[in-house]
Design an enzyme around this catalytic site. Structure first.
Site, PDB file in Angstrom:
ATOM      1  N   CYS A 124       0.732  -1.127  -0.143  1.00  0.00           N
ATOM      2  CA  CYS A 124      -0.100  -0.151  -0.078  1.00  0.00           C
ATOM      3  C   CYS A 124       0.924   1.199   0.015  1.00  0.00           C
ATOM      4  CB  CYS A 124      -1.101  -0.050   1.279  1.00  0.00           C
ATOM      5  SG  CYS A 124      -2.327   1.134   1.098  1.00  0.00           S
ATOM      6  N   ASP A 193      -3.060   1.107  10.219  1.00  0.00           N
ATOM      7  CA  ASP A 193      -4.058   1.892  10.489  1.00  0.00           C
ATOM      8  C   ASP A 193      -4.505   1.801  12.027  1.00  0.00           C
ATOM      9  OD1 ASP A 193      -4.192   1.182   7.491  1.00  0.00           O
ATOM     10  OD2 ASP A 193      -5.557   3.009   7.786  1.00  0.00           O
TER      11      ASP A 193
HETATM   12  P1  RI2 Z   1       0.325   6.126   7.020  1.00  0.00           P
HETATM   13  C1  RI2 Z   1      -3.557   3.294   4.831  1.00  0.00           C
HETATM   14  O1  RI2 Z   1      -4.743   3.287   4.660  1.00  0.00           O
HETATM   15  C2  RI2 Z   1      -2.976   2.186   4.404  1.00  0.00           C
HETATM   16  O2  RI2 Z   1      -3.458   1.082   5.270  1.00  0.00           O
HETATM   17  C3  RI2 Z   1      -1.412   2.534   5.178  1.00  0.00           C
HETATM   18  O3  RI2 Z   1      -0.872   1.299   5.527  1.00  0.00           O
HETATM   19  C4  RI2 Z   1      -2.104   3.188   6.453  1.00  0.00           C
HETATM   20  O4  RI2 Z   1      -3.181   3.868   6.112  1.00  0.00           O
HETATM   21  C5  RI2 Z   1      -1.184   3.790   7.185  1.00  0.00           C
HETATM   22  O5  RI2 Z   1      -0.624   4.935   6.345  1.00  0.00           O
HETATM   23  P2  RI2 Z   1      -5.836   3.998   3.456  1.00  0.00           P
HETATM   24  O6  RI2 Z   1      -5.945   5.449   3.946  1.00  0.00           O
HETATM   25  O7  RI2 Z   1      -0.311   6.653   8.230  1.00  0.00           O
HETATM   26  O8  RI2 Z   1      -5.174   3.954   2.211  1.00  0.00           O
HETATM   27  O9  RI2 Z   1       1.592   5.533   7.403  1.00  0.00           O
HETATM   28  O10 RI2 Z   1      -7.270   3.138   3.441  1.00  0.00           O
HETATM   29  O11 RI2 Z   1       0.619   7.215   5.637  1.00  0.00           O
END
Ligand code: RI2
Length: 307
Positions: A124, A193
């Site tokens: 991701c 998350d």
């Molecule tokens: P940072 C994201 O969720 C991903 O799952 C990623 O690993 C997590 O948030 C943490 O991201 P989404 O918003 O806070 O894409 O490290 O559903 O940037």
């Protein structure tokens, strides 16, 4: 209120995404709302702040950084509107500053675990995980990255763009190729998350199969997470809700409209049990997942004051 609604909409549609960025955007929204709030009484002030807080929290259910940010930012103790307003502005700004500093600290601390020649797999698009990778690279370590596409929303494309900007050699793969490439990998680094009191990780769907493949191949599995990604409410038994998003993110409904017996499911996150996690790199240091409870109690629980 209009700005709050705009921020909420951007979080819901994932124009603002990534658990850390969501948290910061919510803190900014509360701060600006409090700053411009014109009310006749303290009761009205409290009611409006509460309403806006709940509204922001309702936008996405899984990333615990969101309720943590809202609660930490909207705290006040004064019974005077003007003072309470200033407290909220101060607390929100403090949260935003801390969030920025946390990313830097995670980068510095985590990068010390990266060795010359490491091949790192990531999933991701996590700003915390990327902070470790880019900090290591900028410290002169000769590393390369394998990045998953991360269906259905393909946040992997953001990751490869970011890494390319630093000049880091990067390979993009489809999610189903993670086990095939695990033999070439030295470390897996993912974001979070939410982290539960028992050390389990909630992260983008597919994270748990990366962890399983890393475990099988005896490769190190690191999580990069600010302390505000730990979930206080899991201490009192509340489960972390997994967001299920619209099925049209996966397939165009027109392509399957004639398939009466088919449904499409789209969970956005999954659980990785603590036993598959070697370490969690946080802004207060590297911890084993078994220490999640302590982080919640000592760095969040008391601050949140209501678990
Ligand atoms: P940072 C994201 O969720 C991903 O799952 C990623 O690993 C997590 O948030 C943490 O991201 P989404 O918003 O806070 O894409 O490290 O559903 O940037």
């Amino acid at each position: 209120m209009q700005k709050v609604q705009e921020t909420a909409e951007k979080i819901r549609t994932m124009e603002i995404r990534g658990a850390g960025r969501i948290a910061k955007a919510a803190a900014e929204a509360i701060r600006d709302y409090a700053a411009g709030l014109d009310v006749a009484s303290m009761e009205e002030f409290s009611a409006r702040i509460k309403e806006v807080s709940n509204y922001l929290i309702s936008t996405r259910p899984t990333a615990v950084s969101l309720p943590n940010a809202v609660k930490l930012s909207s705290k006040y103790s004064s019974a005077n509107v003007e003072e309470a307003r200033q407290e909220i502005i101060k607390n929100a700004n403090l949260f935003i500053e801390r969030a920025d500093r946390a990313l830097e600290k995670i980068g510095k601390i985590g990068s010390r675990r990266i060795r010359d020649g490491d091949v790192i797999m990531t999933h991701c698009n996590s700003h915390a995980a990327l902070s470790i990778i880019t900090t290591a690279f900028e410290a002169g370590k000769d590393i390369s990255v394998i990045a998953t596409e991360s269906r259905p929303r393909r946040q992997g494309l953001l990751t490869i763009r970011h890494l390319n900007g630093f000049g880091i050699p990067t390979t993009l793969i489809v999610d189903s190729a993670v086990r095939y490439y695990m033999k070439d990998v030295d470390k897996v680094i993912v974001g979070a998350d939410a982290i539960a009191a028992n050390g389990a990780l909630v992260n983008k769907i597919g994270t748990s199969q990366l962890a399983l493949a890393a475990h099988e191949a005896r490769k190190s599995f690191m999580v990069a997470a600010e302390t505000f990604k730990f979930s206080p409410s899991t201490i009192v038994g509340n489960p972390i809700e997994i967001e299920e998003r619209a099925s049209d993110e996966i397939v165009d409904p027109a392509l399957i409209s004639d398939l009466a017996h088919v449904q499409v499911r789209n969970p956005a996150f999954d659980f990785t049990p603590a036993e598959y996690i070697d370490m969690i790199v946080t802004d207060i240091g590297i911890i084993p997942p078994a220490m999640a409870y302590t982080v919640i109690k000592e760095h969040l629980g008391w601050e949140l004051g209501e678990i």
